[in-house]
Enzyme design. Structure first.
Site, PDB file in Angstrom:
ATOM      1  N   GLU A 130      70.646  32.224  21.738  1.00  0.00           N
ATOM      2  CA  GLU A 130      71.390  30.951  21.725  1.00  0.00           C
ATOM      3  C   GLU A 130      70.981  30.031  22.880  1.00  0.00           C
ATOM      4  O   GLU A 130      71.803  29.631  23.712  1.00  0.00           O
ATOM      5  CB  GLU A 130      72.895  31.200  21.761  1.00  0.00           C
ATOM      6  CG  GLU A 130      73.440  31.860  20.512  1.00  0.00           C
ATOM      7  CD  GLU A 130      74.961  31.837  20.434  1.00  0.00           C
ATOM      8  OE1 GLU A 130      75.618  31.462  21.432  1.00  0.00           O
ATOM      9  OE2 GLU A 130      75.499  32.181  19.370  1.00  0.00           O
ATOM     10  N   GLU A 240      75.214  37.511  15.143  1.00  0.00           N
ATOM     11  CA  GLU A 240      76.645  37.563  15.442  1.00  0.00           C
ATOM     12  C   GLU A 240      77.341  36.919  14.254  1.00  0.00           C
ATOM     13  O   GLU A 240      76.890  35.889  13.755  1.00  0.00           O
ATOM     14  CB  GLU A 240      77.009  36.772  16.702  1.00  0.00           C
ATOM     15  CG  GLU A 240      76.431  37.304  17.998  1.00  0.00           C
ATOM     16  CD  GLU A 240      76.759  36.383  19.194  1.00  0.00           C
ATOM     17  OE1 GLU A 240      77.510  35.379  18.987  1.00  0.00           O
ATOM     18  OE2 GLU A 240      76.255  36.640  20.299  1.00  0.00           O
TER      19      GLU A 240
END
Length: 310
Positions: A130, A240
């Protein structure tokens, strides 16, 4: 559809049918947050009555994967996804992406590479998952999107040169439709990426928005990838996923149904934790657990895996 007993796993750790199910085991089986990741996973697996193949880890800069927990998981036939962030978790300081690309940290990265080589079993490895988190705060935090891509390529090359040919590399982003202008520059190139990975969430009230269906959370970025051509043909991992709240069993069941119909997605990892007011613990309530369990007990999400040292 259940995987056939003849299903195999290719050189990039992609199951030939079905999809890996994984978890970030940040809680006990009853939902209490704990840093005992090994104990947490063992308890969750006991509650399920079966193992979970894939487990994720988050390492900070200057830490050395793989550790004793990873080795124990390796020896019990778990596949581990390890992320190495360019931020020292102790000091909260970043190694800039430009300095990494320039080779300023090669002594440390060679140690990482040798440790991963010594791990002696297949491993999924990501650099700075990320990166949009840093870019949202400005390029002075860690660098620009292009500097991230250059750093990723350099990490890849140093780790492989150190002997870690057991590593398969994961390009791991948020997958936010608000950041699509960054992704072409963040992408390091097909030669450096084995899996494309992103994080679909139904954040709902913790981000002051309405609930999303699994399709609304998962599909927009996947469709954007198809249109853009980034990582064309590479397997996709939902590195995720989760839904905020205590009564989300149907949402988790829906994710399982969606992934079964989306063959490019070959793995998904439940984020079993609560962070910054967003509670995505699959262990939080019986309803959440029932939804997660519906995925975990489906043979589609249990391709045969026999890891361990090679």
């Amino acid at each position: 559809m259940a995987p056939s007993p003849s299903c195999g796993v290719d050189a990039n750790l992609v199951p030939s049918c079905g999809a890996w199910l994984g978890i970030w085991p940040r809680t006990t089986a009853t939902g209490t947050k704990s840093t005992d990741l090994r104990g947490n996973l063992a308890g969750i697996e006991r509650r399920l009555g079966q193992p979970i193949t894939l487990v994720s880890r988050y390492y900070g800069w200057n830490q050395l994967p793989a550790d004793a927990t990873d080795v124990a998981w390796r020896d019990s036939d778990h596949l581990v996804l390890m992320d190495l962030r360019a931020r020292d978790f102790g000091t909260d300081r970043y190694a800039s992406w430009a300095s990494i690309a320039a080779g300023d940290h090669d002594a440390y990265l060679r140690k990482v590479g040798r440790r991963l080589a010594d791990y002696g079993a297949p491993v999924l490895f990501s650099f700075n998952q990320e990166p949009e988190q840093e870019l949202e705060r400005g390029t002075s935090v860690a660098g620009t999107a292009r500097e991230f891509a250059a750093a990723y390529r350099h990490v890849h090359d140093v780790v492989v040169a150190a002997g870690a040919r057991n590593v398969r590399f994961v390009w791991w982003v948020m997958g936010s439709m608000g950041h699509t202008e960054w992704y072409p520059d963040l992408y390091p190139g097909d030669r450096y990426v084995d899996w494309v990975s992103y994080d679909p969430y139904d954040f709902n009230t913790c981000h002051h928005t309405g609930h999303e269906t699994p399709a609304q959370s998962v599909l927009p970025f996947l469709h954007w990838l198809d249109r853009s051509g980034l990582g064309d043909g590479k397997p996709v991992l939902l590195s995720e996923f989760g839904s905020n709240g205590p009564a989300r069993g149907d949402w988790y069941r829906g994710v399982g149904e969606l992934v079964r119909k989306t063959p490019r997605i070959r793995g998904l990892i439940a984020f079993d934790s609560s962070v910054a007011g967003c509670d995505t613990r699959v262990t939080a309530t019986d309803d959440n657990w029932s939804g997660f369990r519906s995925i975990a007990t489906d043979p589609y999400f249990r391709p045969a895996y026999h890891g361990g040292p090679r």
